[in-house]
Design a protein around this motif. Structure first.
Motif, PDB file in Angstrom:
ATOM      1  N   VAL A 159      34.606 -43.386   3.096  1.00  0.00           N
ATOM      2  CA  VAL A 159      34.708 -42.380   4.155  1.00  0.00           C
ATOM      3  C   VAL A 159      35.046 -43.022   5.497  1.00  0.00           C
ATOM      4  O   VAL A 159      34.539 -44.090   5.844  1.00  0.00           O
ATOM      5  CB  VAL A 159      33.402 -41.556   4.268  1.00  0.00           C
ATOM      6  N   GLU A 160      35.956 -42.394   6.229  1.00  0.00           N
ATOM      7  CA  GLU A 160      36.331 -42.811   7.578  1.00  0.00           C
ATOM      8  C   GLU A 160      36.059 -41.654   8.532  1.00  0.00           C
ATOM      9  O   GLU A 160      36.265 -40.491   8.176  1.00  0.00           O
ATOM     10  CB  GLU A 160      37.798 -43.221   7.644  1.00  0.00           C
ATOM     11  N   VAL A 215      36.038 -32.641  18.416  1.00  0.00           N
ATOM     12  CA  VAL A 215      36.362 -32.384  17.019  1.00  0.00           C
ATOM     13  C   VAL A 215      36.276 -33.723  16.297  1.00  0.00           C
ATOM     14  O   VAL A 215      36.826 -34.726  16.731  1.00  0.00           O
ATOM     15  CB  VAL A 215      37.763 -31.756  16.857  1.00  0.00           C
ATOM     16  N   THR A 216      35.537 -33.747  15.196  1.00  0.00           N
ATOM     17  CA  THR A 216      35.310 -34.957  14.416  1.00  0.00           C
ATOM     18  C   THR A 216      35.795 -34.729  12.992  1.00  0.00           C
ATOM     19  O   THR A 216      35.527 -33.675  12.399  1.00  0.00           O
ATOM     20  CB  THR A 216      33.818 -35.333  14.398  1.00  0.00           C
ATOM     21  N   VAL A 217      36.515 -35.723  12.465  1.00  0.00           N
ATOM     22  CA  VAL A 217      37.041 -35.627  11.105  1.00  0.00           C
ATOM     23  C   VAL A 217      36.480 -36.783  10.278  1.00  0.00           C
ATOM     24  O   VAL A 217      36.657 -37.949  10.646  1.00  0.00           O
ATOM     25  CB  VAL A 217      38.580 -35.671  11.080  1.00  0.00           C
ATOM     26  N   ALA A 218      35.775 -36.445   9.197  1.00  0.00           N
ATOM     27  CA  ALA A 218      35.298 -37.448   8.238  1.00  0.00           C
ATOM     28  C   ALA A 218      36.064 -37.210   6.945  1.00  0.00           C
ATOM     29  O   ALA A 218      35.975 -36.116   6.368  1.00  0.00           O
ATOM     30  CB  ALA A 218      33.803 -37.305   8.014  1.00  0.00           C
ATOM     31  N   TYR A 219      36.822 -38.217   6.496  1.00  0.00           N
ATOM     32  CA  TYR A 219      37.674 -37.987   5.331  1.00  0.00           C
ATOM     33  C   TYR A 219      37.595 -39.148   4.351  1.00  0.00           C
ATOM     34  O   TYR A 219      37.278 -40.282   4.712  1.00  0.00           O
ATOM     35  CB  TYR A 219      39.129 -37.759   5.759  1.00  0.00           C
ATOM     36  N   SER A 220      37.872 -38.809   3.090  1.00  0.00           N
ATOM     37  CA  SER A 220      37.798 -39.777   1.995  1.00  0.00           C
ATOM     38  C   SER A 220      39.065 -39.681   1.165  1.00  0.00           C
ATOM     39  O   SER A 220      39.388 -38.610   0.642  1.00  0.00           O
ATOM     40  CB  SER A 220      36.576 -39.499   1.107  1.00  0.00           C
ATOM     41  N   GLN A 222      29.214 -25.318  -0.679  1.00  0.00           N
ATOM     42  CA  GLN A 222      29.922 -25.979   0.412  1.00  0.00           C
ATOM     43  C   GLN A 222      29.094 -27.138   0.965  1.00  0.00           C
ATOM     44  O   GLN A 222      29.628 -28.227   1.229  1.00  0.00           O
ATOM     45  CB  GLN A 222      30.243 -24.993   1.534  1.00  0.00           C
ATOM     46  N   GLN A 223      27.786 -26.924   1.127  1.00  0.00           N
ATOM     47  CA  GLN A 223      26.926 -27.990   1.630  1.00  0.00           C
ATOM     48  C   GLN A 223      26.927 -29.190   0.688  1.00  0.00           C
ATOM     49  O   GLN A 223      26.983 -30.340   1.127  1.00  0.00           O
ATOM     50  CB  GLN A 223      25.501 -27.462   1.811  1.00  0.00           C
ATOM     51  N   ALA A 224      26.900 -28.923  -0.622  1.00  0.00           N
ATOM     52  CA  ALA A 224      26.926 -30.019  -1.593  1.00  0.00           C
ATOM     53  C   ALA A 224      28.244 -30.769  -1.517  1.00  0.00           C
ATOM     54  O   ALA A 224      28.274 -32.008  -1.602  1.00  0.00           O
ATOM     55  CB  ALA A 224      26.710 -29.466  -3.000  1.00  0.00           C
ATOM     56  N   ARG A 225      29.361 -30.030  -1.344  1.00  0.00           N
ATOM     57  CA  ARG A 225      30.680 -30.672  -1.230  1.00  0.00           C
ATOM     58  C   ARG A 225      30.756 -31.526   0.030  1.00  0.00           C
ATOM     59  O   ARG A 225      31.288 -32.643   0.003  1.00  0.00           O
ATOM     60  CB  ARG A 225      31.751 -29.585  -1.211  1.00  0.00           C
ATOM     61  N   VAL A 226      30.227 -31.024   1.134  1.00  0.00           N
ATOM     62  CA  VAL A 226      30.214 -31.795   2.387  1.00  0.00           C
ATOM     63  C   VAL A 226      29.426 -33.087   2.199  1.00  0.00           C
ATOM     64  O   VAL A 226      29.866 -34.174   2.606  1.00  0.00           O
ATOM     65  CB  VAL A 226      29.621 -30.959   3.541  1.00  0.00           C
ATOM     66  N   ARG A 227      28.245 -32.999   1.575  1.00  0.00           N
ATOM     67  CA  ARG A 227      27.433 -34.199   1.362  1.00  0.00           C
ATOM     68  C   ARG A 227      28.165 -35.219   0.484  1.00  0.00           C
ATOM     69  O   ARG A 227      28.100 -36.427   0.731  1.00  0.00           O
ATOM     70  CB  ARG A 227      26.088 -33.816   0.734  1.00  0.00           C
ATOM     71  N   THR A 228      28.883 -34.723  -0.528  1.00  0.00           N
ATOM     72  CA  THR A 228      29.623 -35.621  -1.417  1.00  0.00           C
ATOM     73  C   THR A 228      30.710 -36.371  -0.652  1.00  0.00           C
ATOM     74  O   THR A 228      30.886 -37.588  -0.829  1.00  0.00           O
ATOM     75  CB  THR A 228      30.255 -34.815  -2.576  1.00  0.00           C
ATOM     76  N   ILE A 229      31.444 -35.650   0.207  1.00  0.00           N
ATOM     77  CA  ILE A 229      32.520 -36.286   0.984  1.00  0.00           C
ATOM     78  C   ILE A 229      31.945 -37.317   1.950  1.00  0.00           C
ATOM     79  O   ILE A 229      32.430 -38.455   2.047  1.00  0.00           O
ATOM     80  CB  ILE A 229      33.342 -35.221   1.740  1.00  0.00           C
ATOM     81  N   LEU A 230      30.889 -36.929   2.672  1.00  0.00           N
ATOM     82  CA  LEU A 230      30.314 -37.831   3.667  1.00  0.00           C
ATOM     83  C   LEU A 230      29.668 -39.055   3.032  1.00  0.00           C
ATOM     84  O   LEU A 230      29.543 -40.104   3.673  1.00  0.00           O
ATOM     85  CB  LEU A 230      29.280 -37.083   4.522  1.00  0.00           C
ATOM     86  N   ALA A 231      29.256 -38.932   1.771  1.00  0.00           N
ATOM     87  CA  ALA A 231      28.608 -40.054   1.087  1.00  0.00           C
ATOM     88  C   ALA A 231      29.605 -40.955   0.356  1.00  0.00           C
ATOM     89  O   ALA A 231      29.203 -41.952  -0.266  1.00  0.00           O
ATOM     90  CB  ALA A 231      27.573 -39.527   0.092  1.00  0.00           C
ATOM     91  N   SER A 232      30.899 -40.627   0.417  1.00  0.00           N
ATOM     92  CA  SER A 232      31.896 -41.431  -0.282  1.00  0.00           C
ATOM     93  C   SER A 232      31.925 -42.854   0.283  1.00  0.00           C
ATOM     94  O   SER A 232      31.825 -43.047   1.505  1.00  0.00           O
ATOM     95  CB  SER A 232      33.285 -40.798  -0.144  1.00  0.00           C
ATOM     96  N   PRO A 233      32.102 -43.856  -0.571  1.00  0.00           N
ATOM     97  CA  PRO A 233      32.099 -45.231  -0.086  1.00  0.00           C
ATOM     98  C   PRO A 233      33.267 -45.565   0.841  1.00  0.00           C
ATOM     99  O   PRO A 233      33.189 -46.515   1.630  1.00  0.00           O
ATOM    100  CB  PRO A 233      32.167 -46.060  -1.379  1.00  0.00           C
TER     101      PRO A 233
END
Length: 249
Positions: free
Chosen positions: A150-151, A163-168, A137-148
């Motif tokens: 990401v908003e 509540v904060t949403v970071a999405y790609s 799960q931690q690796a998946r979170v890092r991948t999403i947050l590192a997406s070019p």
């Protein structure tokens, strides 16, 4: 000392290394997360397997055993003559009986030890599985947050917190980070939602007393809103008390 420093992890966990190997491996641990995790898991497993299985016998055990002895018919004394006769032969026979009894005790103890080991091994496997899931799960979170692409968007909770949403869109996934000032009162819980095609879909229910969470939401491209509501324990089929909503379209 072995040329592959990683291979020392098992010996290090069991304190079976010399001073030079210990110093080298502890320097290596500062740089190798995989070895730190494996060493910690092996130490925990070793500690669990070393736990004693002795327990205090029940208070009436002695009285129960004596009562059973008194009620059990005893065999008559052995009168058969031992081949070879004499004290030496009888002593040999007694020793054989003692050895047989001792062997039975050892076998029984080994069986009990095997059962305990099996239970402990099952627990270690379960805990390792949980740890591996958390790492994934931690690796998946890092991948999403590192997406070019990401908003990041957020909203304040009604009773304090955010509540904060970071999405790609590229990953078609988002990370919902809930950080409330306090857990809901009256035994109620937070529940996360996405709105897809006008329908609220549950994305997870927090446990009673929990005020923070990190949740991965898949197929985020089909969602328009991420929301947080306060619900009875176990959650609700539809939101009943919304405390925040984040538009992601």
């Amino acid at each position: 000392m072995t040329s592959d420093i990683h291979s020392l992890v098992g010996a290090y966990a069991l304190d079976a290394v010399n001073d030079l190997e210990r110093a080298a491996f502890e320097r290596h641990l500062a740089e190798c997360e995989a070895c730190r995790i494996e060493s910690a898991e092996l130490r925990e497993a070793a500690a669990r397997l070393a736990d004693g299985v002795w327990s205090v016998p029940p208070p009436r055990l002695r009285e129960t055993v004596l009562a059973e002895i008194a009620a059990t018919r005893q065999l008559p004394p052995r009168t058969a003559t031992v081949a070879g006769g004499g004290p030496a032969a009888r002593a040999r026979l007694s020793r054989r009986h003692l050895l047989s009894a001792a062997a039975a005790v050892v076998i029984a103890a080994a069986g009990a030890g095997t059962a305990v080991y099996t239970v402990q091994e099952s627990r270690v496997r379960e805990e390792r599985s949980v740890a591996e899931a958390a790492r994934d799960q931690q690796a998946r979170v890092r991948t999403i947050l590192a997406s070019p692409d990401v908003e990041v968007r957020g909203e304040t909770l009604r009773d304090g917190g955010r509540v904060t949403v970071a999405y790609s869109r590229l990953r078609d996934a988002g990370v919902v980070m809930l950080a409330a000032d306090a857990a809901p009162g009256s035994g109620r819980v937070f529940q996360l939602w996405t709105v897809r095609s006008g329908t609220a879909v549950s994305e997870g229910v927090l446990a009673p007393g929990e005020a923070a969470s990190v949740t991965i939401v898949e197929r985020v491209a089909s969602a328009t809103v991420v929301g947080v509501s306060i619900e009875p324990p176990g959650g609700s089929a539809t939101p009943t008390d919304m405390t925040a909503g984040v538009k992601i379209i």
